[in-house]
Design a protein around this motif. Sequence first.
Motif, PDB file in Angstrom:
ATOM      1  N   ILE A   7       0.857  -1.175   0.000  1.00  0.00           N
ATOM      2  CA  ILE A   7       0.000   0.000   0.000  1.00  0.00           C
ATOM      3  C   ILE A   7       0.895   1.227   0.000  1.00  0.00           C
ATOM      4  N   LYS A   8       0.500   2.252  -0.720  1.00  0.00           N
ATOM      5  CA  LYS A   8       1.352   3.419  -0.801  1.00  0.00           C
ATOM      6  C   LYS A   8       0.482   4.647  -0.598  1.00  0.00           C
ATOM      7  N   GLY A   9       1.055   5.678  -0.039  1.00  0.00           N
ATOM      8  CA  GLY A   9       0.310   6.921   0.091  1.00  0.00           C
ATOM      9  C   GLY A   9       0.002   7.460  -1.297  1.00  0.00           C
ATOM     10  N   PHE A  10      -0.771   8.530  -1.372  1.00  0.00           N
ATOM     11  CA  PHE A  10      -1.131   9.073  -2.673  1.00  0.00           C
ATOM     12  C   PHE A  10       0.110   9.676  -3.325  1.00  0.00           C
ATOM     13  N   LEU A 128       8.060 -11.306 -11.660  1.00  0.00           N
ATOM     14  CA  LEU A 128       7.667 -10.805 -12.993  1.00  0.00           C
ATOM     15  C   LEU A 128       6.224 -11.184 -13.298  1.00  0.00           C
ATOM     16  N   VAL A 129       5.866 -12.434 -12.959  1.00  0.00           N
ATOM     17  CA  VAL A 129       4.501 -12.888 -13.240  1.00  0.00           C
ATOM     18  C   VAL A 129       3.504 -12.082 -12.414  1.00  0.00           C
ATOM     19  N   THR A 130       3.858 -11.795 -11.142  1.00  0.00           N
ATOM     20  CA  THR A 130       2.961 -10.995 -10.298  1.00  0.00           C
ATOM     21  C   THR A 130       2.741  -9.608 -10.891  1.00  0.00           C
ATOM     22  N   ARG A 131       3.835  -8.999 -11.449  1.00  0.00           N
ATOM     23  CA  ARG A 131       3.686  -7.691 -12.090  1.00  0.00           C
ATOM     24  C   ARG A 131       2.628  -7.778 -13.174  1.00  0.00           C
ATOM     25  N   ILE A 132       2.759  -8.818 -14.037  1.00  0.00           N
ATOM     26  CA  ILE A 132       1.946  -8.875 -15.246  1.00  0.00           C
ATOM     27  C   ILE A 132       0.521  -9.338 -14.939  1.00  0.00           C
ATOM     28  N   THR A 133       0.309 -10.031 -13.815  1.00  0.00           N
ATOM     29  CA  THR A 133      -1.055 -10.475 -13.495  1.00  0.00           C
ATOM     30  C   THR A 133      -1.669  -9.623 -12.389  1.00  0.00           C
ATOM     31  N   ASN A 134      -1.291  -9.861 -11.127  1.00  0.00           N
ATOM     32  CA  ASN A 134      -1.978  -9.225  -9.992  1.00  0.00           C
ATOM     33  C   ASN A 134      -1.917  -7.706 -10.015  1.00  0.00           C
ATOM     34  N   ASP A 135      -0.710  -7.153 -10.187  1.00  0.00           N
ATOM     35  CA  ASP A 135      -0.588  -5.699 -10.112  1.00  0.00           C
ATOM     36  C   ASP A 135      -1.429  -5.038 -11.193  1.00  0.00           C
ATOM     37  N   VAL A 136      -1.368  -5.619 -12.393  1.00  0.00           N
ATOM     38  CA  VAL A 136      -2.129  -5.058 -13.508  1.00  0.00           C
ATOM     39  C   VAL A 136      -3.634  -5.156 -13.227  1.00  0.00           C
ATOM     40  N   GLU A 137      -4.027  -6.245 -12.555  1.00  0.00           N
ATOM     41  CA  GLU A 137      -5.440  -6.423 -12.239  1.00  0.00           C
ATOM     42  C   GLU A 137      -5.933  -5.358 -11.246  1.00  0.00           C
ATOM     43  N   THR A 138      -5.113  -5.070 -10.231  1.00  0.00           N
ATOM     44  CA  THR A 138      -5.506  -4.037  -9.256  1.00  0.00           C
ATOM     45  C   THR A 138      -5.637  -2.692  -9.952  1.00  0.00           C
ATOM     46  N   ILE A 139      -4.712  -2.423 -10.885  1.00  0.00           N
ATOM     47  CA  ILE A 139      -4.768  -1.146 -11.616  1.00  0.00           C
ATOM     48  C   ILE A 139      -6.051  -1.076 -12.433  1.00  0.00           C
ATOM     49  N   SER A 140      -6.407  -2.212 -13.054  1.00  0.00           N
ATOM     50  CA  SER A 140      -7.608  -2.229 -13.879  1.00  0.00           C
ATOM     51  C   SER A 140      -8.851  -1.996 -13.021  1.00  0.00           C
ATOM     52  N   GLU A 141      -8.827  -2.559 -11.798  1.00  0.00           N
ATOM     53  CA  GLU A 141      -9.952  -2.367 -10.884  1.00  0.00           C
ATOM     54  C   GLU A 141     -10.089  -0.888 -10.510  1.00  0.00           C
ATOM     55  N   ILE A 311      -8.046   0.292  -1.743  1.00  0.00           N
ATOM     56  CA  ILE A 311      -7.806  -0.282  -3.069  1.00  0.00           C
ATOM     57  C   ILE A 311      -7.032   0.711  -3.937  1.00  0.00           C
ATOM     58  N   MET A 312      -7.397   1.996  -3.823  1.00  0.00           N
ATOM     59  CA  MET A 312      -6.698   2.995  -4.627  1.00  0.00           C
ATOM     60  C   MET A 312      -5.213   3.033  -4.266  1.00  0.00           C
ATOM     61  N   GLN A 313      -4.943   2.963  -2.962  1.00  0.00           N
ATOM     62  CA  GLN A 313      -3.540   3.004  -2.550  1.00  0.00           C
ATOM     63  C   GLN A 313      -2.785   1.772  -2.994  1.00  0.00           C
ATOM     64  N   SER A 314      -3.464   0.612  -2.979  1.00  0.00           N
ATOM     65  CA  SER A 314      -2.726  -0.584  -3.414  1.00  0.00           C
ATOM     66  C   SER A 314      -2.544  -0.554  -4.925  1.00  0.00           C
TER      67      SER A 314
END
Length: 590
Positions: A7-10, A128-141, A311-314
């Motif tokens: 989680i990151k600040g804005f 690398l796989v986490t970047r391309i799957t999970n992180d991208v999914e959170t961004i899409s959400e 969710i926005m921060q993650s």
Amino acid sequence: MNEDKIIKGFDPIIMKRLVSYLKPYRMQTIVASAALIVLILSELLVPVIIQYSIDNHILAETVSVSGLRTDSIMLMILLAGGLAASFVQVYLMSVAGQGIMKTLRVELLEHTAGQSLAFLGGTPVGSLVTRITNDVETISELFSTVIMTLIKNLLVMAGVIGVLFYLNVNLGLVTLLTLPPAMIITLIFRGRARTAYRRVREKISAVNSFLSEHISGMKVVQVFAREAAVQALFDRRNSELLTADFSEMYVFAVFRPLISFLSTFSLAAVIYFGAGLNTRGTVTLGVLIAFLDLVRKFFRPLQQISEQFTIMQSAIAGGERVFDLLDTEDRIPDCGGACTDLDSDAGIDLCFDDVRFSYKDGEPVLRGVSFEVAAGETIAIVGYTGSGKTTIANLAARFWDADEGRILFAGLDSRKLPLALLRRTVQAVQQDVFLFSGTIRDNIALGRDFSDEQLLAAAETSCLKPVLDRLDTGLDHELSEGGTNLSGGQRQLIAFTRVIAHDPPVLILDEATASIDTETEKLIQAGLHNLLRDRTAIVIAHRLSTIRDADRILVLGSGRIIESGTHTELLELKGFYSNLYNLQFGLSAD
Ligand SMILES: Nc1ncnc2c1ncn2[C@@H]1O[C@H](COP(=O)(O)OP(=O)(O)OP(=O)(O)O)[C@@H](O)[C@H]1O
Ligand SMILES: [Mg+2]
């Protein structure tokens, strides 16, 4: 990479860069924003119309039927409009969110595929796989739901306060009595929810990486009968995840009812004070009823808002990791330029000129390697394990660049050849053959167009033909992931066929050490012989037959070529080679 940042600040810079992905969806975003405004208006106007209808048409001296009809029609239009707007907004933003997910995935894979092996080898595949799957999914959400609902919730809450005060200032003040405690509870909750969310994420990723590592390594686990121990380790990680899940649920279980309580308290206060004001004639019944609706509309978004912030921060943290990867540039430098073929009719000669190389500073692997391979010649490199044979192959194929010295093809420095040309000129067969899931045909062609005749001719030359003939489906035989439904020898033959079909003038072969049944061994020997014919080749040889067949043998020791010559010459020398030969093959030199 900052794996720990969940989680990151804005961060306005990352947010700006994330939002720039919305550019191709500008129209969708504008229409969705318009729909959002309609939606908010319909939420806020409904109580106002109810108030107006009650006070002016129901409680009037004479009930106005035509007025009531107009009110009902307006209410219906508002509700239908709100419904349609909600659909349009959700649909358009989902389209944008999914589209952005696809764009990011393609961009990430394209970028990763171009990076050097030094970078890829040093980065865990899981990350690398986490970047391309999970992180991208959170961004899409973030794009498909979170941004819009967050804005909607904030605007509805502000709008509700506005309408409350527009309808009645005193009653508005009463309602807002509960606002300070609600804010405090929300702030405390946000802190707790973030910690809990971060813990759950950490534990999920621990469970995932444990699973992926141990499922791939299950063979080792079974060979050493460590199933129970692995089970126990997994149990512990799973229990930790359960505890984390529970504490997250606990936080929500306390927060939601608390906000509910405040909401009910607010309603009670509105009824109590409102009824008093009503009897004194300062508040109408319509206003009172409108207030009851508005209070509920104020507290509902409050319940969701902290979750959406999390969710926005993650998503921002995920964005930071994705951009970190996209910004990492660790490529083999390509001089570019025109990609005209080297004149390979007469073959291409290859030369290592005082090549020095280390993977890590201060730990040299090659300390000045020089040799020449004439066009069409096959040289074998032998040496103890870890002496740097595979390293020579990696440098020749330019997966790494030498620290000092030059590698020349047809007299040209390999660093001055366009990378695409170099990759076409030099091809390597690795020690462990890598096969993709798909058919044998796909694995030979690797995306290039070959006719069946070409493929079968290549299979004939490489001696893969007898293997294909035994399979019902031949070239269309489906391979499992990694080609595990083939034997080690059969995989080798497919690798040979690949090279013969793609026909590079220079070949680097890192021979497999795996033992192979005698029948396949014979096929491999014959296939190898055909493969090397008319090609400039460096063979890192482990098989006696391959070593003997080579035109010349180079012996690698202490990072240098210490002996060179034919098999018989080297044996007569009674030096390093004859020692190695006796050790490896247990044969007497004489
Ligand atoms: N990617 C890498 N990063 C760091 N060091 C490496 C890497 N690859 C190899 N090395 C080191 O370089 C040295 C030479 O390795 P190399 O793979 O070239 O040996 P080799 O002669 O091919 O051995 P083998 O006969 O076992 O295949 C070894 O000491 C190894 O530890
Ligand atoms: Mg090796």
